[in-house]
Design an enzyme around this catalytic site. Structure first.
Site, mmCIF file in Angstrom:
data_model
loop_
_atom_site.group_PDB
_atom_site.id
_atom_site.type_symbol
_atom_site.label_atom_id
_atom_site.label_comp_id
_atom_site.label_asym_id
_atom_site.label_seq_id
_atom_site.Cartn_x
_atom_site.Cartn_y
_atom_site.Cartn_z
ATOM 1 N N GLY A 1 0.560 -0.963 4.737
ATOM 2 C CA GLY A 1 0.862 -2.257 5.323
ATOM 3 C C GLY A 1 -0.084 -2.673 6.426
ATOM 4 N N CYS B 1 4.247 3.422 14.652
ATOM 5 C CA CYS B 1 2.837 3.155 14.972
ATOM 6 C C CYS B 1 2.594 3.088 16.480
ATOM 7 C CB CYS B 1 2.405 1.839 14.325
ATOM 8 S SG CYS B 1 2.477 1.864 12.523
ATOM 9 N N THR C 1 -12.752 4.001 -3.889
ATOM 10 C CA THR C 1 -12.143 4.211 -5.198
ATOM 11 C C THR C 1 -10.639 3.959 -5.142
ATOM 12 O OG1 THR C 1 -13.816 5.879 -5.704
ATOM 13 C CG2 THR C 1 -11.823 5.884 -7.060
ATOM 14 N N GLN D 1 8.962 -4.548 5.994
ATOM 15 C CA GLN D 1 10.358 -4.121 6.131
ATOM 16 C C GLN D 1 11.312 -4.873 5.207
ATOM 17 O OE1 GLN D 1 11.679 -1.630 7.664
ATOM 18 N NE2 GLN D 1 9.933 -0.932 8.864
ATOM 19 N N SER E 1 4.246 -2.258 1.837
ATOM 20 C CA SER E 1 3.851 -0.851 1.910
ATOM 21 C C SER E 1 4.745 -0.004 1.017
ATOM 22 C CB SER E 1 3.930 -0.358 3.353
ATOM 23 O OG SER E 1 3.535 0.985 3.451
ATOM 24 N N HIS F 1 5.472 3.330 1.132
ATOM 25 C CA HIS F 1 6.298 4.412 1.683
ATOM 26 C C HIS F 1 7.555 3.915 2.388
ATOM 27 C CE1 HIS F 1 5.458 4.438 6.141
ATOM 28 N NE2 HIS F 1 4.464 3.676 5.738
#
Length: 381
Positions: free
Chosen positions: A69, A323, A235, A177, A197, A199
């Site tokens: 994200g 974060c 990649t 979220q 995101s 995860h």
């Protein structure tokens, strides 16, 4: 251990893990390679791109896979802003955005851009009239999150999107979220760009996506990049993306039922907090709130102490965005909604997921009451 930190990250689902293993073995080729093994990986990647676009009403040409994200936020904003800076250098955002956005805009001010922070009310809701007043002739883009990761407040993205569209202002929204938790439709909400995101929804870490409306012009950050249509070098992680899409499809399919279940758990837990024999203040909007986030302040007790005490009792909670942990600063979101620095440091977050049970929440409430009683006893000595 009782895990109540799903807003920080989620465990990979069994289905996502199986997809990752299968894709790693059968689709290991570089999707840019011209041989059949590379072509097979490219086909799978394109299927993932189309599938993801369908989940939020977008077009597959606008989907770009990223490392998560934060990178999606940065790449989307930078690619759009440098492509449209000839129209102006004014940006609109809020003081409660994710650190990846807040930090990037701080850097922009060093390069001649002006950033206006639209205030939010005591529940974290963006004031539409203030957003209207912030618009200038040289405004080129606004970035306003869909749901706040700290207090769970949901913005009226549709109203915001339509207002910005009327003024021909690009609209980016951080949906990390909210994707998989509440409905998102980029066309109905007039969203030009969004970030998500893997995860956060039982997919792998290190995988995310950005969507940019194919009709909107953007400029590559790195010249000569061939991967992801020139959007991002490196990649492409095809197995991780395939696992991401498995997880995303599963959560979207179960979204209505799971959202109802989480709201029920959240209501039960918040009611339990109010029954604790000590002042506890609930943060966030009373109704426009994400189903999986419950934010609170225990009066007179710092959140860091509460988090550590819970951890000692086998309960994992948070004191803010992962974060920003370790920066020894009060939550910027709490400060933005009018709390003092001392009050902001009392903030704690409980976030729920598909493995959370009512019994776990009962245990957590009991532990909180015990912890508070122990704290009072120490302080009074």
């Amino acid at each position: 251990m009782i895990y109540l930190d799903y807003a920080a990250t989620t465990p990979m689902s069994d289905a996502a893990l199986q997809t990752f293993l299968h894709a790693s073995k059968q689709y290991f080729g570089n999707e840019q390679s011209l041989h059949d093994i590379g072509s097979n990986a490219s086909v799978l990647l394109n299927v993932c791109r189309q599938t993801l676009a369908n989940l939020f009403g977008g077009k597959e040409q606008g989907v770009y896979f990223t490392s998560g994200g934060s990178e999606a936020n940065y790449l989307a904003l930078h690619s759009l802003i440098i492509a449209h800076q000839h129209k102006g250098k004014h940006i609109i955002t809020t003081p409660i955005e994710h650190a990846s956005i807040r930090n990037y805009f701080h850097e922009l001010t060093k390069k001649g851009f002006t950033v206006t922070y639209v205030p939010v009310d005591k529940h974290g809701i963006v004031l539409i009239q203030e957003l209207q007043k912030a618009i200038r002739p040289d405004t080129i883009l606004a970035s306003i999150q869909h749901g706040n990761s700290e207090i769970g407040t949901i913005q009226d993205i549709r109203a915001i999107g339509h207002l910005l569209r009327e003024h021909d202002i690009l609209f980016h929204t951080d949906c990390v979220q909210t994707f998989g938790k509440i409905p998102i439709h980029v066309q109905d909400m007039c969203i030009d760009s969004l970030s998500i995101s893997a995860h956060k929804l039982y997919g792998p870490k290190g995988v995310g996506a950005c969507y940019i409306n194919p009709r909107v012009r953007w400029q590559p950050i790195f010249t000569g990049t061939s991967h992801e249509g020139g959007f991002r070098p490196g990649t492409v992680n095809v197995p991780g993306i395939a696992a991401f899409l498995t997880a995303a499809q599963d959560v979207i399919e179960a979204q209505t039922k799971e959202t109802t279940r989480l709201y029920t758990l959240r209501d039960f837990f918040l009611q339990g907090l109010t029954n604790i024999t000590h002042p506890i203040h609930i943060e966030g909007h009373p109704s426009a709130s994400l189903p999986h986030i419950a934010a609170a302040r225990i009066q007179g007790i710092e959140g860091q102490y509460t988090m550590l005490a819970c951890n000692r009792h086998g309960i994992a909670i948070s004191v803010g965005s992962a974060c920003q942990i370790g920066k020894q600063e009060p939550s910027k979101t709490l400060l933005a909604v009018g709390r003092t620095a001392e009050e902001a440091k009392q903030y704690i977050r409980f976030s729920f997921g598909k493995h959370t049970t009512k019994e776990e929440l009962k245990t957590t409430l009991h532990i909180l009451q015990t912890m508070i009683d122990e704290y009072k006893g120490v302080v009074s000595q």
